[in-house]
Design an enzyme around this catalytic site. Sequence first.
Site, PDB file in Angstrom:
ATOM      1  N   THR A   1      -5.596   2.898  -7.178  1.00 45.33           N
ATOM      2  CA  THR A   1      -6.890   2.947  -6.502  1.00 45.33           C
ATOM      3  C   THR A   1      -7.601   4.251  -6.836  1.00 45.33           C
ATOM      4  O   THR A   1      -7.073   5.339  -6.575  1.00 45.33           O
ATOM      5  CB  THR A   1      -6.703   2.827  -4.981  1.00 45.33           C
ATOM      6  OG1 THR A   1      -6.072   1.577  -4.689  1.00 45.33           O
ATOM      7  CG2 THR A   1      -8.038   2.890  -4.260  1.00 45.33           C
TER       8      THR A   1
ATOM      9  N   SER B   1       0.823  -1.202   0.000  1.00 52.60           N
ATOM     10  CA  SER B   1       0.000   0.000   0.000  1.00 52.60           C
ATOM     11  C   SER B   1       0.862   1.259   0.000  1.00 52.60           C
ATOM     12  O   SER B   1       1.968   1.288   0.548  1.00 52.60           O
ATOM     13  CB  SER B   1      -0.901   0.005   1.241  1.00 52.60           C
ATOM     14  OG  SER B   1      -1.550   1.251   1.406  1.00 52.60           O
TER      15      SER B   1
ATOM     16  N   LYS C   1      -8.179  -0.029  -9.720  1.00 48.53           N
ATOM     17  CA  LYS C   1      -8.903  -0.670  -8.609  1.00 48.53           C
ATOM     18  C   LYS C   1     -10.034   0.222  -8.112  1.00 48.53           C
ATOM     19  O   LYS C   1      -9.825   1.390  -7.815  1.00 48.53           O
ATOM     20  CB  LYS C   1      -7.936  -0.959  -7.457  1.00 48.53           C
ATOM     21  CG  LYS C   1      -8.558  -1.684  -6.269  1.00 48.53           C
ATOM     22  CD  LYS C   1      -7.493  -1.965  -5.219  1.00 48.53           C
ATOM     23  CE  LYS C   1      -8.036  -2.799  -4.070  1.00 48.53           C
ATOM     24  NZ  LYS C   1      -9.028  -2.054  -3.250  1.00 48.53           N
TER      25      LYS C   1
ATOM     26  N   TYR D   1      -2.523   5.806  -4.641  1.00 42.97           N
ATOM     27  CA  TYR D   1      -3.761   6.580  -4.654  1.00 42.97           C
ATOM     28  C   TYR D   1      -3.632   7.765  -5.614  1.00 42.97           C
ATOM     29  O   TYR D   1      -2.538   8.192  -5.949  1.00 42.97           O
ATOM     30  CB  TYR D   1      -4.063   7.141  -3.258  1.00 42.97           C
ATOM     31  CG  TYR D   1      -4.496   6.136  -2.242  1.00 42.97           C
ATOM     32  CD1 TYR D   1      -5.742   5.524  -2.326  1.00 42.97           C
ATOM     33  CD2 TYR D   1      -3.672   5.812  -1.163  1.00 42.97           C
ATOM     34  CE1 TYR D   1      -6.153   4.601  -1.375  1.00 42.97           C
ATOM     35  CE2 TYR D   1      -4.073   4.897  -0.210  1.00 42.97           C
ATOM     36  CZ  TYR D   1      -5.315   4.301  -0.311  1.00 42.97           C
ATOM     37  OH  TYR D   1      -5.711   3.393   0.621  1.00 42.97           O
TER      38      TYR D   1
ATOM     39  N   HIS E   1     -14.173  -1.248  -2.210  1.00 42.04           N
ATOM     40  CA  HIS E   1     -13.247  -0.914  -1.128  1.00 42.04           C
ATOM     41  C   HIS E   1     -13.637  -1.627   0.167  1.00 42.04           C
ATOM     42  O   HIS E   1     -13.494  -1.091   1.260  1.00 42.04           O
ATOM     43  CB  HIS E   1     -13.195   0.602  -0.899  1.00 42.04           C
ATOM     44  CG  HIS E   1     -11.825   1.111  -0.567  1.00 42.04           C
ATOM     45  ND1 HIS E   1     -10.967   1.646  -1.498  1.00 42.04           N
ATOM     46  CD2 HIS E   1     -11.154   1.148   0.606  1.00 42.04           C
ATOM     47  CE1 HIS E   1      -9.836   2.002  -0.914  1.00 42.04           C
ATOM     48  NE2 HIS E   1      -9.927   1.707   0.375  1.00 42.04           N
TER      49      HIS E   1
END
Length: 376
Positions: free
Chosen positions: A155, A106, A251, A129, A275
């Site tokens: 994401t 992540s 995603k 992100y 999510h």
Amino acid sequence: MIISSPGDYREAARRKLPPFLFHYIDGGAYAEQTLKRNVEDYQAIALRQRVLQDMTSLSLETKLFDETLRLPVVLAPVGLTGMYARRGEVQAARAAASRGVPFTLSTVSVCPIEEVAPAIDRPMWFQLYVLRDRGFMKNALERARSAGVKTLVFTVDMPTPGARYRDAHSGMSGPNAPLRRMVQAMTHPMWAYDVGLRGVPHDLGNVSRYLGKPTGLADYIGWLGANFDPSISWKDLQWIRDFWDGPMIIKGVLDPQDARDAVSFGADGIVVSNHGGRQLDGVLSSARALPAIADAVKGDIRILADSGVRNGLDVVRAIALGADAVMLGRAFVYALAAGGQAGVENLLDLFEKEMRVAMTLTGAKTIAGITRDLIA
């Protein structure tokens, strides 16, 4: 406690973790209806049982973005994984590598890219992100590429944080949160010693590398809140597509038109995901969204799915609905919290055994043989 199924790890994690950490990974947005339906909708899918199919040559192996996977499972990106076990991202990555599946780091991991990548003998995946700070994004991409990362997971379903009420009640956020977290840690001595004392530093490794200073839990909430970008659109991702020459996965897709847009954009894969029910409550579960998305783009792009997959039977169900592979989030974090690397390895072994049973009893000899025809 005795661990005999993947679901046992949730209770084991609840016992071991301070409540603020357990509820952070366990909770969802608003009234958590989508969180519940994610699980229930997979459980409601009935499969056709077949007999006398000669299943001696059964294989779970699959190929995904030129990688050979022992089973069609990827460990999903989960923020703060390093708070659930000592240097948790490293332990989870090692577990995944030992079982022949990818691990996805992540953006907001505790362990930085440079700590996790050298710890395993296969390339990890990296998740990013959409953030206002494009300098951080470029820095993270450059560091990931230098560390040998080939697959990027982007994401896109967090232009703004979801309303996660459990966090305020548990002490993850809200009034007197630091004091409440400290008291909870003191009442969970196993976690406090193994993670709290031996697992330092407890900062956001990738963010700290970029900012040049330590970042703690308060910074996690504040930095993310200040950096999410609600103005993002497909055109804003083009520079990343141009920069990144490996597989790029989008995603957070729940709508067939968004899946078609991902194909037009030039993405290599999508993750059908809400999510984990942590963003907008009331949206479709992944199980409900998958068939229409597969009908729209199957064969044009690789389809992964997460949100609600809790066991090997759910993996078979997801693939039957149209996925090529699944991502595990909560399931592996529960196992990591309860048993570290060994817990995640055992979880993946349990998933593999359950998949073998499900495939044997439905007559699917290969992953490609798991089709919608298997659904009763």
